[in-house]
Motif scaffolding. Structure first.
Motif, PDB file in Angstrom:
ATOM      1  N   LEU A 123      40.954  44.908  28.687  1.00 45.87           N
ATOM      2  CA  LEU A 123      40.526  44.013  29.769  1.00 45.87           C
ATOM      3  C   LEU A 123      39.672  42.879  29.224  1.00 45.87           C
ATOM      4  O   LEU A 123      39.820  41.727  29.626  1.00 45.87           O
ATOM      5  CB  LEU A 123      39.732  44.787  30.825  1.00 45.87           C
ATOM      6  N   LEU A 124      38.784  43.213  28.302  1.00 45.04           N
ATOM      7  CA  LEU A 124      37.927  42.183  27.713  1.00 45.04           C
ATOM      8  C   LEU A 124      38.743  41.197  26.892  1.00 45.04           C
ATOM      9  O   LEU A 124      38.489  39.992  26.919  1.00 45.04           O
ATOM     10  CB  LEU A 124      36.837  42.827  26.857  1.00 45.04           C
ATOM     11  N   ARG A 125      39.729  41.702  26.167  1.00 45.13           N
ATOM     12  CA  ARG A 125      40.591  40.818  25.377  1.00 45.13           C
ATOM     13  C   ARG A 125      41.347  39.867  26.294  1.00 45.13           C
ATOM     14  O   ARG A 125      41.447  38.669  26.031  1.00 45.13           O
ATOM     15  CB  ARG A 125      41.578  41.637  24.547  1.00 45.13           C
ATOM     16  N   ILE A 126      41.854  40.410  27.391  1.00 45.29           N
ATOM     17  CA  ILE A 126      42.620  39.598  28.331  1.00 45.29           C
ATOM     18  C   ILE A 126      41.733  38.560  29.008  1.00 45.29           C
ATOM     19  O   ILE A 126      42.092  37.410  29.164  1.00 45.29           O
ATOM     20  CB  ILE A 126      43.302  40.496  29.387  1.00 45.29           C
ATOM     21  N   SER A 127      40.557  38.975  29.405  1.00 45.21           N
ATOM     22  CA  SER A 127      39.687  38.097  30.186  1.00 45.21           C
ATOM     23  C   SER A 127      38.775  37.225  29.337  1.00 45.21           C
ATOM     24  O   SER A 127      38.190  36.269  29.841  1.00 45.21           O
ATOM     25  CB  SER A 127      38.824  38.931  31.127  1.00 45.21           C
ATOM     26  N   SER A 153      35.927  37.898  28.393  1.00 41.10           N
ATOM     27  CA  SER A 153      34.609  38.018  28.988  1.00 41.10           C
ATOM     28  C   SER A 153      33.780  38.985  28.166  1.00 41.10           C
ATOM     29  O   SER A 153      34.317  39.798  27.425  1.00 41.10           O
ATOM     30  CB  SER A 153      34.705  38.568  30.417  1.00 41.10           C
ATOM     31  N   ASP A 210      49.246  39.926  34.536  1.00 38.27           N
ATOM     32  CA  ASP A 210      49.417  39.965  33.077  1.00 38.27           C
ATOM     33  C   ASP A 210      49.483  41.404  32.568  1.00 38.27           C
ATOM     34  O   ASP A 210      50.291  41.729  31.696  1.00 38.27           O
ATOM     35  CB  ASP A 210      48.269  39.231  32.381  1.00 38.27           C
ATOM     36  N   GLU A 220      41.890  40.627  38.757  1.00 34.53           N
ATOM     37  CA  GLU A 220      42.073  39.229  38.372  1.00 34.53           C
ATOM     38  C   GLU A 220      43.248  39.047  37.409  1.00 34.53           C
ATOM     39  O   GLU A 220      43.976  38.064  37.479  1.00 34.53           O
ATOM     40  CB  GLU A 220      40.791  38.698  37.733  1.00 34.53           C
ATOM     41  N   TYR A 221      43.439  40.019  36.514  1.00 39.89           N
ATOM     42  CA  TYR A 221      44.471  39.902  35.495  1.00 39.89           C
ATOM     43  C   TYR A 221      45.611  40.898  35.704  1.00 39.89           C
ATOM     44  O   TYR A 221      46.381  41.182  34.791  1.00 39.89           O
ATOM     45  CB  TYR A 221      43.856  40.074  34.093  1.00 39.89           C
ATOM     46  N   ARG A 222      45.741  41.391  36.925  1.00 37.99           N
ATOM     47  CA  ARG A 222      46.728  42.411  37.241  1.00 37.99           C
ATOM     48  C   ARG A 222      48.148  42.008  36.839  1.00 37.99           C
ATOM     49  O   ARG A 222      48.880  42.791  36.246  1.00 37.99           O
ATOM     50  CB  ARG A 222      46.666  42.747  38.732  1.00 37.99           C
ATOM     51  N   LYS A 243      32.859  45.789  37.763  1.00 41.12           N
ATOM     52  CA  LYS A 243      33.315  44.635  36.989  1.00 41.12           C
ATOM     53  C   LYS A 243      34.687  44.888  36.372  1.00 41.12           C
ATOM     54  O   LYS A 243      35.537  44.004  36.353  1.00 41.12           O
ATOM     55  CB  LYS A 243      32.292  44.283  35.908  1.00 41.12           C
ATOM     56  N   LEU A 247      37.997  42.722  37.033  1.00 42.56           N
ATOM     57  CA  LEU A 247      38.801  42.128  35.958  1.00 42.56           C
ATOM     58  C   LEU A 247      40.252  42.573  36.056  1.00 42.56           C
ATOM     59  O   LEU A 247      41.177  41.781  35.857  1.00 42.56           O
ATOM     60  CB  LEU A 247      38.231  42.503  34.589  1.00 42.56           C
TER      61      LEU A 247
END
Length: 91
Positions: free
Chosen positions: A40-44, A46, A69, A65-67, A58, A62
């Motif tokens: 999730l962090l890699r994708i976002s 953040s 992808d 938000e990135y579902r 959080k 995330l």
């Protein structure tokens, strides 16, 4: 979006392994899927502190938000039959 793999709007935070668990449905079969906090962090792109008391909220935000992808990457792994020893797809 390929309709051969369906993703119901069901997901939950797994605090034991810091990931989001969610299902996919392929030809009537349910497949457990998992996306790690690291992914999730890699994708976002953040920053999120694992010690943060709001980490679950959080992480789920995330995920939402990135579902799209995440679902696209999971769908590729399902097509490649990249199941783990429990029959789960991990991203």
């Amino acid at each position: 979006m390929n309709q051969s793999v369906l993703f119901p709007d069901l997901q939950e935070w797994n605090a034991q392994v810091f990931c989001i668990d969610f299902p996919a449905q392929v030809q009537g079969a349910n497949i457990e899927c998992r996306v790690t906090l690291k992914t999730l962090l890699r994708i976002s792109v953040s920053l999120l502190d694992r010690k943060d008391l709001e980490v679950a909220v959080k992480a789920l935000a995330l995920f939402d938000e990135y579902r799209f992808d995440i679902e696209e990457e999971i769908e590729v792994l399902i097509e490649q039959e990249a199941f783990d020893e429990q029959g789960r797809i991990n991203l």
